[in-house]
Design a protein around this motif. Structure first.
Motif, PDB file in Angstrom:
ATOM      1  N   ASN A  66     -24.398-110.056  36.587  1.00 50.21           N
ATOM      2  CA  ASN A  66     -22.674-110.400  36.582  1.00 50.21           C
ATOM      3  C   ASN A  66     -22.921-110.976  34.749  1.00 50.21           C
ATOM      4  O   ASN A  66     -23.418-111.244  34.414  1.00 50.21           O
ATOM      5  CB  ASN A  66     -22.778-112.288  36.728  1.00 50.21           C
ATOM      6  CG  ASN A  66     -22.625-111.949  38.714  1.00 50.21           C
ATOM      7  OD1 ASN A  66     -22.233-111.038  38.943  1.00 50.21           O
ATOM      8  ND2 ASN A  66     -23.173-112.979  39.102  1.00 50.21           N
ATOM      9  N   THR A  67     -21.344-110.851  34.504  1.00 55.15           N
ATOM     10  CA  THR A  67     -20.996-110.800  32.789  1.00 55.15           C
ATOM     11  C   THR A  67     -20.355-112.153  32.290  1.00 55.15           C
ATOM     12  O   THR A  67     -21.566-112.509  31.519  1.00 55.15           O
ATOM     13  CB  THR A  67     -19.935-110.119  32.779  1.00 55.15           C
ATOM     14  OG1 THR A  67     -20.334-108.638  32.795  1.00 55.15           O
ATOM     15  CG2 THR A  67     -19.444-109.754  30.893  1.00 55.15           C
ATOM     16  N   TYR A  68     -20.121-112.846  33.012  1.00 49.73           N
ATOM     17  CA  TYR A  68     -19.676-114.217  32.457  1.00 49.73           C
ATOM     18  C   TYR A  68     -19.353-114.104  31.331  1.00 49.73           C
ATOM     19  O   TYR A  68     -19.061-112.944  30.819  1.00 49.73           O
ATOM     20  CB  TYR A  68     -20.956-115.492  33.443  1.00 49.73           C
ATOM     21  CG  TYR A  68     -20.473-115.229  34.679  1.00 49.73           C
ATOM     22  CD1 TYR A  68     -22.237-115.125  34.977  1.00 49.73           C
ATOM     23  CD2 TYR A  68     -20.125-115.549  35.436  1.00 49.73           C
ATOM     24  CE1 TYR A  68     -22.861-116.126  36.459  1.00 49.73           C
ATOM     25  CE2 TYR A  68     -20.892-114.985  36.923  1.00 49.73           C
ATOM     26  CZ  TYR A  68     -21.858-115.502  37.661  1.00 49.73           C
ATOM     27  OH  TYR A  68     -21.908-115.856  38.348  1.00 49.73           O
ATOM     28  N   LEU A  69     -19.338-115.449  30.531  1.00 48.43           N
ATOM     29  CA  LEU A  69     -19.341-115.695  29.115  1.00 48.43           C
ATOM     30  C   LEU A  69     -20.079-115.165  28.626  1.00 48.43           C
ATOM     31  O   LEU A  69     -21.686-116.202  28.912  1.00 48.43           O
ATOM     32  CB  LEU A  69     -18.704-117.057  29.615  1.00 48.43           C
ATOM     33  CG  LEU A  69     -18.276-117.798  27.867  1.00 48.43           C
ATOM     34  CD1 LEU A  69     -17.001-117.395  27.605  1.00 48.43           C
ATOM     35  CD2 LEU A  69     -17.654-119.093  28.440  1.00 48.43           C
ATOM     36  N   ALA A  73     -12.741-124.367  27.644  1.00 50.39           N
ATOM     37  CA  ALA A  73     -11.638-124.917  28.944  1.00 50.39           C
ATOM     38  C   ALA A  73     -10.722-125.810  28.879  1.00 50.39           C
ATOM     39  O   ALA A  73     -11.053-127.021  28.603  1.00 50.39           O
ATOM     40  CB  ALA A  73     -12.709-124.768  29.937  1.00 50.39           C
ATOM     41  N   TRP A  74      -9.603-125.980  29.626  1.00 47.51           N
ATOM     42  CA  TRP A  74      -9.053-126.920  30.043  1.00 47.51           C
ATOM     43  C   TRP A  74      -9.373-127.397  31.437  1.00 47.51           C
ATOM     44  O   TRP A  74      -9.092-127.037  32.322  1.00 47.51           O
ATOM     45  CB  TRP A  74      -7.944-127.110  29.782  1.00 47.51           C
ATOM     46  CG  TRP A  74      -6.997-127.983  30.402  1.00 47.51           C
ATOM     47  CD1 TRP A  74      -6.399-128.183  31.255  1.00 47.51           C
ATOM     48  CD2 TRP A  74      -6.544-128.819  29.542  1.00 47.51           C
ATOM     49  NE1 TRP A  74      -5.648-129.535  31.378  1.00 47.51           N
ATOM     50  CE2 TRP A  74      -5.609-129.846  30.196  1.00 47.51           C
ATOM     51  CE3 TRP A  74      -6.375-128.801  28.069  1.00 47.51           C
ATOM     52  CZ2 TRP A  74      -4.556-130.738  29.583  1.00 47.51           C
ATOM     53  CZ3 TRP A  74      -5.645-130.137  27.080  1.00 47.51           C
ATOM     54  CH2 TRP A  74      -4.995-130.625  27.983  1.00 47.51           C
ATOM     55  N   VAL A  87     -17.151-124.747  25.472  1.00 47.93           N
ATOM     56  CA  VAL A  87     -18.706-123.999  26.549  1.00 47.93           C
ATOM     57  C   VAL A  87     -19.108-122.859  25.177  1.00 47.93           C
ATOM     58  O   VAL A  87     -18.478-121.890  25.216  1.00 47.93           O
ATOM     59  CB  VAL A  87     -17.782-122.978  27.495  1.00 47.93           C
ATOM     60  CG1 VAL A  87     -19.177-123.065  28.980  1.00 47.93           C
ATOM     61  CG2 VAL A  87     -16.844-124.440  28.645  1.00 47.93           C
ATOM     62  N   ILE A  88     -20.789-123.180  25.374  1.00 44.99           N
ATOM     63  CA  ILE A  88     -21.407-122.611  24.684  1.00 44.99           C
ATOM     64  C   ILE A  88     -22.163-121.790  25.063  1.00 44.99           C
ATOM     65  O   ILE A  88     -23.878-123.019  25.987  1.00 44.99           O
ATOM     66  CB  ILE A  88     -21.930-123.614  23.787  1.00 44.99           C
ATOM     67  CG1 ILE A  88     -20.271-124.185  22.771  1.00 44.99           C
ATOM     68  CG2 ILE A  88     -22.964-122.099  22.751  1.00 44.99           C
ATOM     69  CD1 ILE A  88     -21.227-125.647  22.174  1.00 44.99           C
ATOM     70  N   PRO A  89     -22.712-120.307  25.061  1.00 49.86           N
ATOM     71  CA  PRO A  89     -23.386-119.568  26.093  1.00 49.86           C
ATOM     72  C   PRO A  89     -25.043-120.228  25.315  1.00 49.86           C
ATOM     73  O   PRO A  89     -24.712-120.049  24.324  1.00 49.86           O
ATOM     74  CB  PRO A  89     -23.312-118.138  25.952  1.00 49.86           C
ATOM     75  CG  PRO A  89     -21.668-117.663  25.738  1.00 49.86           C
ATOM     76  CD  PRO A  89     -21.050-119.497  25.119  1.00 49.86           C
ATOM     77  N   ASP A  90     -26.035-120.429  25.936  1.00 46.26           N
ATOM     78  CA  ASP A  90     -26.790-120.686  25.796  1.00 46.26           C
ATOM     79  C   ASP A  90     -28.002-118.604  25.930  1.00 46.26           C
ATOM     80  O   ASP A  90     -28.395-118.913  26.237  1.00 46.26           O
ATOM     81  CB  ASP A  90     -28.027-121.286  25.680  1.00 46.26           C
ATOM     82  CG  ASP A  90     -29.784-121.446  25.486  1.00 46.26           C
ATOM     83  OD1 ASP A  90     -30.181-120.813  24.344  1.00 46.26           O
ATOM     84  OD2 ASP A  90     -30.483-122.268  26.083  1.00 46.26           O
ATOM     85  N   GLU A 142     -24.185-125.103  27.490  1.00 49.74           N
ATOM     86  CA  GLU A 142     -24.682-126.026  26.919  1.00 49.74           C
ATOM     87  C   GLU A 142     -22.236-126.503  27.114  1.00 49.74           C
ATOM     88  O   GLU A 142     -21.837-125.363  26.645  1.00 49.74           O
ATOM     89  CB  GLU A 142     -24.652-125.979  25.062  1.00 49.74           C
ATOM     90  CG  GLU A 142     -25.743-125.307  25.266  1.00 49.74           C
ATOM     91  CD  GLU A 142     -26.572-126.307  26.563  1.00 49.74           C
ATOM     92  OE1 GLU A 142     -27.098-128.139  25.908  1.00 49.74           O
ATOM     93  OE2 GLU A 142     -27.945-126.174  26.466  1.00 49.74           O
ATOM     94  N   LEU A 143     -22.135-127.981  27.357  1.00 49.45           N
ATOM     95  CA  LEU A 143     -20.885-128.394  27.214  1.00 49.45           C
ATOM     96  C   LEU A 143     -20.266-129.493  26.640  1.00 49.45           C
ATOM     97  O   LEU A 143     -21.708-130.429  26.481  1.00 49.45           O
ATOM     98  CB  LEU A 143     -20.832-128.822  28.568  1.00 49.45           C
ATOM     99  CG  LEU A 143     -21.296-127.597  29.481  1.00 49.45           C
ATOM    100  CD1 LEU A 143     -20.603-128.307  31.404  1.00 49.45           C
ATOM    101  CD2 LEU A 143     -19.967-126.510  29.895  1.00 49.45           C
ATOM    102  N   TYR A 144     -19.768-129.238  25.587  1.00 47.28           N
ATOM    103  CA  TYR A 144     -19.168-130.660  24.630  1.00 47.28           C
ATOM    104  C   TYR A 144     -17.405-130.781  24.638  1.00 47.28           C
ATOM    105  O   TYR A 144     -16.964-129.794  24.923  1.00 47.28           O
ATOM    106  CB  TYR A 144     -19.621-130.062  22.959  1.00 47.28           C
ATOM    107  CG  TYR A 144     -21.451-129.819  22.843  1.00 47.28           C
ATOM    108  CD1 TYR A 144     -21.767-130.549  22.102  1.00 47.28           C
ATOM    109  CD2 TYR A 144     -21.734-128.415  23.175  1.00 47.28           C
ATOM    110  CE1 TYR A 144     -23.044-130.288  21.936  1.00 47.28           C
ATOM    111  CE2 TYR A 144     -22.639-128.244  22.791  1.00 47.28           C
ATOM    112  CZ  TYR A 144     -23.422-129.291  22.361  1.00 47.28           C
ATOM    113  OH  TYR A 144     -24.962-129.149  22.700  1.00 47.28           O
ATOM    114  N   ILE A 145     -17.421-132.107  24.060  1.00 48.00           N
ATOM    115  CA  ILE A 145     -16.142-132.109  24.182  1.00 48.00           C
ATOM    116  C   ILE A 145     -15.151-131.992  22.644  1.00 48.00           C
ATOM    117  O   ILE A 145     -16.255-130.694  22.360  1.00 48.00           O
ATOM    118  CB  ILE A 145     -16.178-133.070  23.778  1.00 48.00           C
ATOM    119  CG1 ILE A 145     -16.143-134.831  25.320  1.00 48.00           C
ATOM    120  CG2 ILE A 145     -13.804-134.047  23.720  1.00 48.00           C
ATOM    121  CD1 ILE A 145     -15.394-133.932  25.559  1.00 48.00           C
TER     122      ILE A 145
END
Length: 90
Positions: free
Chosen positions: A4-7, A13-14, A27-30, A41-44
């Motif tokens: 799958n490709t995904y992000l 993202a809201w 949303v930061i891909p590792d 990884e998820l951050y405000i």
């Protein structure tokens, strides 16, 4: 191998929160993860010292798991759907 490709690059993202104001999440891909798992990884978003919200991991079959303690199940599902359905706009 994940088919799958995904992000594949950072996105925002809201998420709608039941308790408290809605939030924009970075949303930061590792990109250093192995081929068996995709990790995000998820951050405000939009903060100088953003809170870490945890991470979402996807396996080769597209199943995901949240690794963290901050997000509710509904918020996790929103972010997983965002990652799976992400389409790059130019």
């Amino acid at each position: 191998m994940i088919n799958n490709t995904y992000l594949i690059k950072e996105a925002k993202a809201w998420i709608k929160r039941r308790n408290g104001p809605d939030e924009v999440v970075r949303v930061i891909p590792d990109l250093k993860t192995n081929e068996a798992v995709l990790s995000y990884e998820l951050y405000i978003a939009y903060e100088n010292d953003p809170d870490y919200l945890g991470r979402i991991l996807f396996d080769a079959k597209g199943y995901w798991i949240y690794d963290g303690e901050v997000l509710t199940i509904a918020e996790q599902e929103q972010l997983a759907r965002f990652i799976i359905n992400y389409v790059e706009t130019y």
